[in-house]
Design an enzyme around this catalytic site. Structure first.
Site, PDB file in Angstrom:
ATOM      1  N   ASP A  60      35.764  55.780 -93.420  1.00  0.00           N
ATOM      2  CA  ASP A  60      36.278  54.685 -94.444  1.00  0.00           C
ATOM      3  C   ASP A  60      35.631  53.825 -94.829  1.00  0.00           C
ATOM      4  O   ASP A  60      36.223  52.503 -95.589  1.00  0.00           O
ATOM      5  CB  ASP A  60      38.090  54.747 -94.997  1.00  0.00           C
ATOM      6  CG  ASP A  60      38.403  54.044 -93.937  1.00  0.00           C
ATOM      7  OD1 ASP A  60      38.210  53.682 -92.829  1.00  0.00           O
ATOM      8  OD2 ASP A  60      40.013  54.109 -93.216  1.00  0.00           O
ATOM      9  N   VAL A  88      38.189  55.821 -88.781  1.00  0.00           N
ATOM     10  CA  VAL A  88      39.827  55.556 -89.808  1.00  0.00           C
ATOM     11  C   VAL A  88      40.444  54.180 -89.676  1.00  0.00           C
ATOM     12  O   VAL A  88      40.355  53.501 -88.656  1.00  0.00           O
ATOM     13  CB  VAL A  88      40.504  56.612 -89.977  1.00  0.00           C
ATOM     14  CG1 VAL A  88      41.556  56.283 -90.716  1.00  0.00           C
ATOM     15  CG2 VAL A  88      39.693  58.125 -90.142  1.00  0.00           C
ATOM     16  N   HIS A  89      40.165  53.752 -90.098  1.00  0.00           N
ATOM     17  CA  HIS A  89      40.351  51.975 -90.433  1.00  0.00           C
ATOM     18  C   HIS A  89      41.047  51.553 -91.200  1.00  0.00           C
ATOM     19  O   HIS A  89      41.841  50.403 -91.517  1.00  0.00           O
ATOM     20  CB  HIS A  89      39.658  50.922 -89.813  1.00  0.00           C
ATOM     21  CG  HIS A  89      38.494  50.627 -90.802  1.00  0.00           C
ATOM     22  ND1 HIS A  89      37.414  50.689 -91.517  1.00  0.00           N
ATOM     23  CD2 HIS A  89      38.386  48.712 -91.088  1.00  0.00           C
ATOM     24  CE1 HIS A  89      37.150  50.020 -92.037  1.00  0.00           C
ATOM     25  NE2 HIS A  89      37.407  48.854 -92.370  1.00  0.00           N
ATOM     26  N   ARG A  90      40.797  50.942 -92.907  1.00  0.00           N
ATOM     27  CA  ARG A  90      41.340  50.587 -94.259  1.00  0.00           C
ATOM     28  C   ARG A  90      42.590  51.366 -94.224  1.00  0.00           C
ATOM     29  O   ARG A  90      42.872  51.858 -93.570  1.00  0.00           O
ATOM     30  CB  ARG A  90      40.089  51.675 -95.787  1.00  0.00           C
ATOM     31  CG  ARG A  90      40.395  50.810 -96.201  1.00  0.00           C
ATOM     32  CD  ARG A  90      39.498  50.968 -97.083  1.00  0.00           C
ATOM     33  NE  ARG A  90      38.139  50.911 -96.628  1.00  0.00           N
ATOM     34  CZ  ARG A  90      37.377  49.928 -96.894  1.00  0.00           C
ATOM     35  NH1 ARG A  90      37.758  48.874 -97.407  1.00  0.00           N
ATOM     36  NH2 ARG A  90      36.250  49.761 -96.725  1.00  0.00           N
TER      37      ARG A  90
END
Length: 364
Positions: A283, A205-207
């Site tokens: 993501d 998860v990074h967006r």
């Protein structure tokens, strides 16, 4: 000889640059001195720590950047690229993807009247609220050659009235094929994380839309906890996500024995994790594709994707940041067979075609 300036800044761009630089080296090995291509790499510094950047150069064999900007600010990136273009003669600028580094490179090339060549052109999420969507639209409008990875990307550009579209296939598919065996030999991540003998789900998860939203991070984390009751979860945590995550929530994940929380991993480690996972949740556009390349079903933690082929063929499900949708997608996809990626993403020689087309465009 022609002179190219390659702009990179985020780690997916470093990975793509590995394929392009290999193709440049192959070209130079088979052409006369007068037909050589000299590639200068400019790193904006958008991803600046060792885990997110420098380790990739060492591991993937990308030539070290000759120009380093050390900035995450778009206006400073633009100024730095402009100065580089002023300081030496370049016949073209190579741009990758849709980051702020891509945008800075495109705008600087346009201002300095240097041809730009956009790799991964034509991708559309149809969500203009995403910074990446704006960046890719601007890069496509400025670039002289538009290298598309898929039929969908090509059709998007045709519908927009664009010309000089060249469908090459996907550089990431080039790299997946090239580095797969290398990762098998060099990566010890499965033993290091003590997951070599049991099934696991890989999650990233990074967006911005997730990492900067306390609600999204909570609902995704709850979904991970529920999935961890059935299958171990491996979560390499992006620095941005760790920084923005609520402390209590982070501690809950850290203390869960079924969730393996780790720092960002190298590209070869990531390939090993993807290849051996039962399912991938992400993501990230790049991780979506890599999961597909290695035959793994994917739960996409977004409401849209640029890689619609993966969803259309049933290999992935859009689940957003909704706990129930994520868990249902996991249950639907776990152990589901995935079609061959070569149907959509080329033959693994996209970079070679790009180099040939760029040389031809500059010389003619």
């Amino acid at each position: 000889m022609i002179q190219l300036l390659t702009i990179i800044g985020a780690r997916p761009q470093i990975i793509k640059a590995a394929a392009f630089s290999r193709a440049v080296a192959t070209w130079n090995a088979t052409h006369s001195p007068s037909e050589q291509i000299c590639e200068t790499i400019l790193h904006t510094g958008q991803h600046y720590d060792d885990n997110m950047s420098e380790v990739f150069f060492r591991e993937l064999g990308v030539p070290s950047p000759q120009i380093q900007l050390h900035t995450q600010l778009p206006e400073e990136m633009l100024s730095g690229v402009e100065q580089a273009l002023q300081s030496a003669h370049y016949d073209g600028v190579v741009l990758y993807g849709d980051t702020n580094s891509t945008l800075a490179g495109a705008k600087a090339a346009d201002k300095m009247h240097v041809p730009a060549f956009h790799v991964e052109a034509g991708l559309r999420s149809w969500n203009i609220q995403m910074p990446e969507e704006y960046n890719r639209i601007v890069a496509d409008s400025i670039s002289q050659l538009l290298f598309t990875p898929t039929d969908t990307a090509t059709n998007n550009l045709k519908q927009e009235g664009k010309e000089h579209i060249i469908q090459t296939g996907d550089l990431m598919y080039d790299n997946a094929l090239w580095f797969s065996d290398i990762a098998e030999q060099k990566s010890d991540v499965l033993h290091r994380l003590n997951i070599a003998e049991e099934p696991y789900v890989l999650a990233t998860v990074h967006r911005q839309s997730n990492a900067d939203s306390e609600w999204n991070m909570m609902t995704i984390s709850v979904a991970l906890e529920r999935i961890a009751e059935k299958t171990k979860v491996v979560l390499p945590l992006h620095p941005r996500t760790r920084k923005e995550m609520d402390g209590d929530l982070l501690n809950r994940l850290i203390s869960n024995p079924q969730i393996v929380l780790t720092e960002p991993v190298s590209f070869l480690d990531m390939i090993q994790l993807e290849k051996n996972a039962t399912l991938v949740m992400t993501d990230s556009g790049g991780v979506q594709k890599e999961a597909f390349f290695f035959g793994k079903p994917c739960v996409i933690l977004r409401e849209e994707t640029e890689w619609v082929e993966i969803v259309d063929c049933g290999a992935a499900v859009l689940a957003g940041a909704d706990t129930e949708r994520i868990v249902r997608a996991y249950e639907l996809l776990i152990n589901k067979p995935v079609p061959q990626a070569s149907q959509w993403y080329g033959n693994g020689h996209a970079a070679e075609q790009m180099v040939k087309e760029i040389y031809s465009a500059i010389k003619h």
